[in-house]
Write a protein that holds these residues in place. Structure first.
Motif, PDB file in Angstrom:
ATOM      1  N   UNK A   4      81.699 115.273  65.407  1.00 16.18           N
ATOM      2  CA  UNK A   4      80.431 114.902  66.035  1.00 16.18           C
ATOM      3  C   UNK A   4      80.726 114.173  67.339  1.00 16.18           C
ATOM      4  N   UNK A   5      80.321 114.774  68.456  1.00 13.43           N
ATOM      5  CA  UNK A   5      80.402 114.125  69.767  1.00 13.43           C
ATOM      6  C   UNK A   5      79.016 113.599  70.116  1.00 13.43           C
ATOM      7  N   UNK A   6      78.855 112.288  70.098  1.00 18.31           N
ATOM      8  CA  UNK A   6      77.538 111.692  70.332  1.00 18.31           C
ATOM      9  C   UNK A   6      77.209 111.656  71.823  1.00 18.31           C
ATOM     10  N   UNK A   7      75.966 111.955  72.137  1.00 15.44           N
ATOM     11  CA  UNK A   7      75.509 111.906  73.510  1.00 15.44           C
ATOM     12  C   UNK A   7      75.323 110.480  73.977  1.00 15.44           C
ATOM     13  N   UNK A   8      75.584 110.252  75.250  1.00 19.23           N
ATOM     14  CA  UNK A   8      75.392 108.929  75.838  1.00 19.23           C
ATOM     15  C   UNK A   8      75.175 109.097  77.329  1.00 19.23           C
ATOM     16  N   UNK A   9      74.901 108.010  78.017  1.00 17.99           N
ATOM     17  CA  UNK A   9      74.663 108.045  79.454  1.00 17.99           C
ATOM     18  C   UNK A   9      75.823 107.397  80.195  1.00 17.99           C
ATOM     19  N   UNK A  10      76.197 108.000  81.320  1.00 14.65           N
ATOM     20  CA  UNK A  10      77.234 107.393  82.152  1.00 14.65           C
ATOM     21  C   UNK A  10      76.592 106.430  83.143  1.00 14.65           C
ATOM     22  N   UNK A  11      77.386 105.908  84.061  1.00 14.40           N
ATOM     23  CA  UNK A  11      76.886 104.912  84.998  1.00 14.40           C
ATOM     24  C   UNK A  11      75.832 105.432  85.945  1.00 14.40           C
ATOM     25  N   UNK A  12      75.759 106.770  86.126  1.00 18.83           N
ATOM     26  CA  UNK A  12      74.752 107.381  86.992  1.00 18.83           C
ATOM     27  C   UNK A  12      73.571 107.920  86.194  1.00 18.83           C
ATOM     28  N   UNK A  13      73.500 107.529  84.905  1.00 21.31           N
ATOM     29  CA  UNK A  13      72.391 107.918  84.027  1.00 21.31           C
ATOM     30  C   UNK A  13      72.421 109.401  83.693  1.00 21.31           C
ATOM     31  N   UNK A  14      73.606 110.009  83.710  1.00 29.10           N
ATOM     32  CA  UNK A  14      73.761 111.415  83.348  1.00 29.10           C
ATOM     33  C   UNK A  14      74.234 111.537  81.910  1.00 29.10           C
TER      34      UNK A  14
END
Length: 425
Positions: free
Chosen positions: A375-385
């Protein structure tokens, strides 16, 4: 006089490398919160050229309806109507779903006269010029899609224009990163930029907001940027063809995984001999197979390419025949758990299993005897991507211990029914 300053925002890099994420996560609306289903097809040249005889006429009629009024470069894979016939395994019947692709979408070069070694050397020198190098870095289906932040990253050979202290102050007031000049300063006049754009592409109505990474001071018509490095001359031409005034070249940019195919048009102008038409990433050359992912409550389709590495398979998300995301269904090296033997990707599904408003990727892998789920969980990077963090071995072991048959649906159901346990892992 009121000063007007436009800040040109940065854009997402073409390939997003996986990392852990701790930034705030955004909620999706109900339409975006849909499951994705995957069907697998092996990608081969024979399949690309194959269509069934009994459906050829219907496909031709539907293609004409979908593409009427569009040029060949603008026809997308989505414009082409596909036969949704499936076999009893649920996998798409590739014999009935493959149709002729546009010039850009096809991985093959146009028919024409092969370029000589001398011609390739001359074109390689041309592409490595400072004013042309940026056109080789990223994909674009036509000139309107060019990433001008890439092209102008180091000034594209344009000499700095004269600027006043007032213009410099306006730039520094608008720059969130710098309050003084700390590195090499690029200052490009709007006139020089528009001239470059027209000479290289024919575009005459250029929008300054198309240039990422610069601060545009509109009152003075100047683009400002500070840099601390420089571009490398690392474009290597491998082969090419000419058809009339149209040239296609397959080349490699040193640090990129995939070769590219650039299309140029000869202009007959000795000062500006070529115009840039398109740049396509040849991702198929490194892909073992592809999976087509359909979003049930929309008409969108996502193409996943499976790529073998020594560490296990990578999953590339393909959009407009460019790799836009690179996902690794495995664990951080610090966990010291090697699952590279699980090299066969059996299923991929995307679902918000942790209920945080962001999609997560569930990948079922096999080593020929046993299947596991990562399971690769989704998240946001520093640019909100959106990006996907690496998996956790604790989650994979927990699923193996508790789910009797490892399928993507079974894994999703179990996680949704045991949210507290899942979030503690």
């Amino acid at each position: 006089m009121k000063k007007i300053v436009n800040v040109v925002a940065g854009v997402v890099t073409t390939t997003i490398v996986l990392s852990g994420c701790s930034s705030a996560q955004l909620k999706l609306n109900s339409k975006e919160n849909a499951d994705l289903e995957v069907s697998v097809e092996n990608f081969s040249e024979d399949e690309i050229n194959a269509t069934s005889d009994d459906s050829e006429d219907d496909i031709s009629k539907n293609e004409n309806d979908a593409t009427e009024g569009k040029s060949e470069e603008d026809i997308t894979e989505e414009d082409v109507v596909e036969d949704d016939t499936t076999d009893e395994t649920g996998e798409g019947d590739s014999e009935n779903t493959n149709v002729e692709l546009s010039e850009y979408d096809s991985p093959e070069m146009i028919e024409g006269e092969a370029l000589s070694e001398a011609e390739l050397e001359k074109l390689q020198e041309y592409l490595n010029q400072e004013d042309n190098y940026g056109f080789t870095l990223a994909s674009y289906k036509n000139a309107d899609q060019i990433d001008w932040g890439d092209v102008l990253a180091y000034g594209a050979g344009i000499e700095n224009c004269d600027y006043s202290q007032e213009a410099l102050n306006a730039y520094l007031d608008a720059d969130d990163e710098f309050d003084s000049v700390e590195y090499d300063l690029i200052a490009l006049s709007g006139e020089d930029v528009r001239t470059l754009v027209e000479n290289k592409t024919g575009i005459t109505d250029f929008d300054p907001s198309m240039i990422s990474g610069y601060i545009y001071v509109e009152d003075y018509d100047i683009f400002f940027k500070q840099i601390s490095d420089y571009y490398d001359k690392n474009v290597f031409c491998k082969e090419g063809v000419r058809d009339g005034n149209r040239i296609q070249i397959v080349f490699q940019v040193g640090y990129q995984d995939n070769r590219r195919r650039i299309t140029l048009e000869e202009t007959g102008d000795s000062d500006n001999p070529y115009r840039f038409v398109s740049n396509r990433e040849l991702w198929e050359e490194n892909a073992d197979k592809t999976m087509e992912v359909s979003v049930y409550d929309t008409d969108d389709k996502i193409i996943c390419a499976i790529v073998s590495t020594d560490d296990g398979p990578n999953i590339w998300i393909i959009e407009d025949n460019a790799v836009v995301m690179d996902i690794h269904p495995r664990f951080y090296a610090s966990e010291k758990v090697d699952i590279s033997e699980y090299s066969d990707v059996k299923e991929i599904k995307i679902h918000d299993v942790d209920d945080d408003g962001l999609y997560d990727m569930i990948t079922v892998l096999s080593n020929g005897q046993k299947t596991i789920a990562v399971v690769n969980c989704g998240c946001k990077d520093g640019l909100d991507n959106l990006q996907y963090a690496m998996g956790k071995s604790a989650v994979t072991n927990w699923l193996s211990d508790n789910v009797s048959e490892i399928t993507a649906d079974n894994v999703i159901d179990y996680i949704l029914e045991h949210q507290d346990e899942f979030k503690e892992l």
